[in-house]
Write an enzyme that holds these catalytic residues in place. Sequence first.
Site, mmCIF file in Angstrom:
data_model
loop_
_atom_site.group_PDB
_atom_site.id
_atom_site.type_symbol
_atom_site.label_atom_id
_atom_site.label_comp_id
_atom_site.label_asym_id
_atom_site.label_seq_id
_atom_site.Cartn_x
_atom_site.Cartn_y
_atom_site.Cartn_z
ATOM 1 N N ASN A 125 -8.010 -0.334 -5.752
ATOM 2 C CA ASN A 125 -8.102 0.456 -6.972
ATOM 3 C C ASN A 125 -6.701 0.848 -7.434
ATOM 4 O O ASN A 125 -6.014 1.596 -6.736
ATOM 5 C CB ASN A 125 -8.944 1.716 -6.726
ATOM 6 C CG ASN A 125 -10.378 1.367 -6.357
ATOM 7 O OD1 ASN A 125 -11.030 0.604 -7.055
ATOM 8 N ND2 ASN A 125 -10.874 1.919 -5.259
ATOM 9 N N CYS B 193 -2.363 3.979 -0.692
ATOM 10 C CA CYS B 193 -3.166 5.176 -0.952
ATOM 11 C C CYS B 193 -2.387 6.204 -1.765
ATOM 12 O O CYS B 193 -1.238 6.532 -1.447
ATOM 13 C CB CYS B 193 -3.624 5.785 0.377
ATOM 14 S SG CYS B 193 -4.709 7.215 0.182
ATOM 15 N N SER C 192 -14.472 8.447 8.818
ATOM 16 C CA SER C 192 -13.615 7.276 8.632
ATOM 17 C C SER C 192 -12.208 7.587 9.123
ATOM 18 O O SER C 192 -11.621 8.601 8.739
ATOM 19 C CB SER C 192 -13.574 6.885 7.149
ATOM 20 O OG SER C 192 -12.678 5.822 6.940
ATOM 21 N N CYS D 16 -11.820 4.917 -4.021
ATOM 22 C CA CYS D 16 -11.133 4.892 -2.734
ATOM 23 C C CYS D 16 -9.621 4.832 -2.911
ATOM 24 O O CYS D 16 -9.092 3.984 -3.621
ATOM 25 C CB CYS D 16 -11.610 3.677 -1.940
ATOM 26 S SG CYS D 16 -10.849 3.517 -0.319
ATOM 27 N N GLU E 266 -9.156 17.576 -3.543
ATOM 28 C CA GLU E 266 -10.224 16.949 -4.311
ATOM 29 C C GLU E 266 -11.377 16.471 -3.436
ATOM 30 O O GLU E 266 -11.205 16.207 -2.249
ATOM 31 C CB GLU E 266 -9.667 15.769 -5.121
ATOM 32 C CG GLU E 266 -8.664 16.194 -6.176
ATOM 33 C CD GLU E 266 -8.128 15.038 -6.993
ATOM 34 O OE1 GLU E 266 -8.002 15.217 -8.221
ATOM 35 O OE2 GLU E 266 -7.823 13.972 -6.423
ATOM 36 N N SER F 101 -10.713 2.052 9.106
ATOM 37 C CA SER F 101 -9.947 1.449 8.014
ATOM 38 C C SER F 101 -9.043 0.378 8.614
ATOM 39 O O SER F 101 -8.003 0.685 9.184
ATOM 40 C CB SER F 101 -9.109 2.517 7.298
ATOM 41 O OG SER F 101 -9.943 3.461 6.660
ATOM 42 N N LEU F 102 -9.448 -0.871 8.479
ATOM 43 C CA LEU F 102 -8.716 -1.973 9.118
ATOM 44 C C LEU F 102 -7.700 -2.591 8.154
ATOM 45 O O LEU F 102 -6.501 -2.596 8.425
ATOM 46 C CB LEU F 102 -9.708 -3.023 9.609
ATOM 47 C CG LEU F 102 -9.144 -4.110 10.512
ATOM 48 C CD1 LEU F 102 -8.528 -3.523 11.772
ATOM 49 C CD2 LEU F 102 -10.221 -5.131 10.871
ATOM 50 N N CYS G 185 -0.296 5.611 4.273
ATOM 51 C CA CYS G 185 -0.687 4.246 3.895
ATOM 52 C C CYS G 185 -0.101 3.909 2.519
ATOM 53 O O CYS G 185 -0.242 4.683 1.574
ATOM 54 C CB CYS G 185 -2.205 4.118 3.866
ATOM 55 S SG CYS G 185 -2.986 4.448 5.462
ATOM 56 N N GLU H 242 -6.663 12.478 7.191
ATOM 57 C CA GLU H 242 -7.130 11.713 8.352
ATOM 58 C C GLU H 242 -7.977 12.630 9.225
ATOM 59 O O GLU H 242 -7.456 13.564 9.846
ATOM 60 C CB GLU H 242 -5.925 11.174 9.135
ATOM 61 C CG GLU H 242 -6.218 10.670 10.546
ATOM 62 C CD GLU H 242 -7.320 9.629 10.616
ATOM 63 O OE1 GLU H 242 -8.341 9.908 11.282
ATOM 64 O OE2 GLU H 242 -7.170 8.558 10.002
#
Length: 357
Positions: A302, A130, A203, A345, A89, A226-227, A127, A174
């Site tokens: 989200n 995600c 990112s 996101c 996507e 991405s922290l 993650c 990634e």
Amino acid sequence: MKASIYDFTLDELSQLLKPSFRAKQLYLWLYAKYKTSFKDMQNNFSKDFIAYLEREFTLRTIEITHVRKSVDGSKKYLFKSLRDNHTFEAVLLKMKDKKIDEKTNAILEGEKYTVCVSCQIGCQVGCSFCFTQKGGFVRNLKASEIIQQALLIKEDNNLPIEKALNIVFMGMGEPLNNLDEVCKAIEIFNTGMQISPRRITVSTSGVADKIPILAGKNLGVQLAISLHAVDDKTRSSLMPLNKKYNIECVLNEVRKWPLEQRKRVMFEYLLIKDLNDSLDCAKKLLKLLNGIKSKVNLILFNPHEGSKFERPSLESARMFADFLNSKGLLCTIRESKALDIEAACGQLREKKLSQQI
């Protein structure tokens, strides 16, 4: 199997094609005129040269299979590889844009477009917040497949050639785990589609040992980290990668990142209710980023199917942002675009062609 013509940089084509000026002509047909058939290039090329191109190369290797449109004008695209039928996507984000006319000082209103591209099918990082990781990792995308996402989206929306896009590597995957193809795609975005590196953001979840490799490519792109947490225990629970590359390890590499004047490294911070959204977390974040030219982009979590996390209130996000801004650390709250079509996101993943998107 034929190579995709979109996998070649201008320099590579200049070395491959004789005479070498054919490469620039071909790039114009591909990226300025959107031609998708070598036969459509007969104005410049002989029949023999077109026959050579058709024999050695292929053009489109992906296609759009589904499009969903958000109420805010954003669109989510499901692409299918024509080689192995795997899907991935990408998202077109449509935003209002204001510019000041240099001659009249009048405020001109327009629109700007950002394409959020994927660089992998699935993701290896895992993650917990995600949705992409739910489908596991399938494979890396080729540079040609990354490039075609932007080309097909621009074509589908009838955007004029001169309309500049912003490119963000914030889709599936990634980027630093597919660094060679990502870097090649960035070069082609620049030389082919005429997208300035300043409009391109890479990112990363924090693959620390590859940040200096990206820096060494001297591509001039923007870096985003991405922290998502201010201590290693919390970050490791959210991002298993932190067990290998902890916060200080990542920040040490960020401090070495070459920055142009007035540029900053972006730190993405996902706010999750009752986990990392407190004022105490904001204070710790301020301390962590001390001495780094940075800006913080707050993202409200989200929700997606099967997630155990909750979205925080806008009030807590504003409190977080207001504190950082009051201390001189630039902080914004990202507007959640395309939330109604699950294209915000952390909501992208591979889907079977039988699934609705």
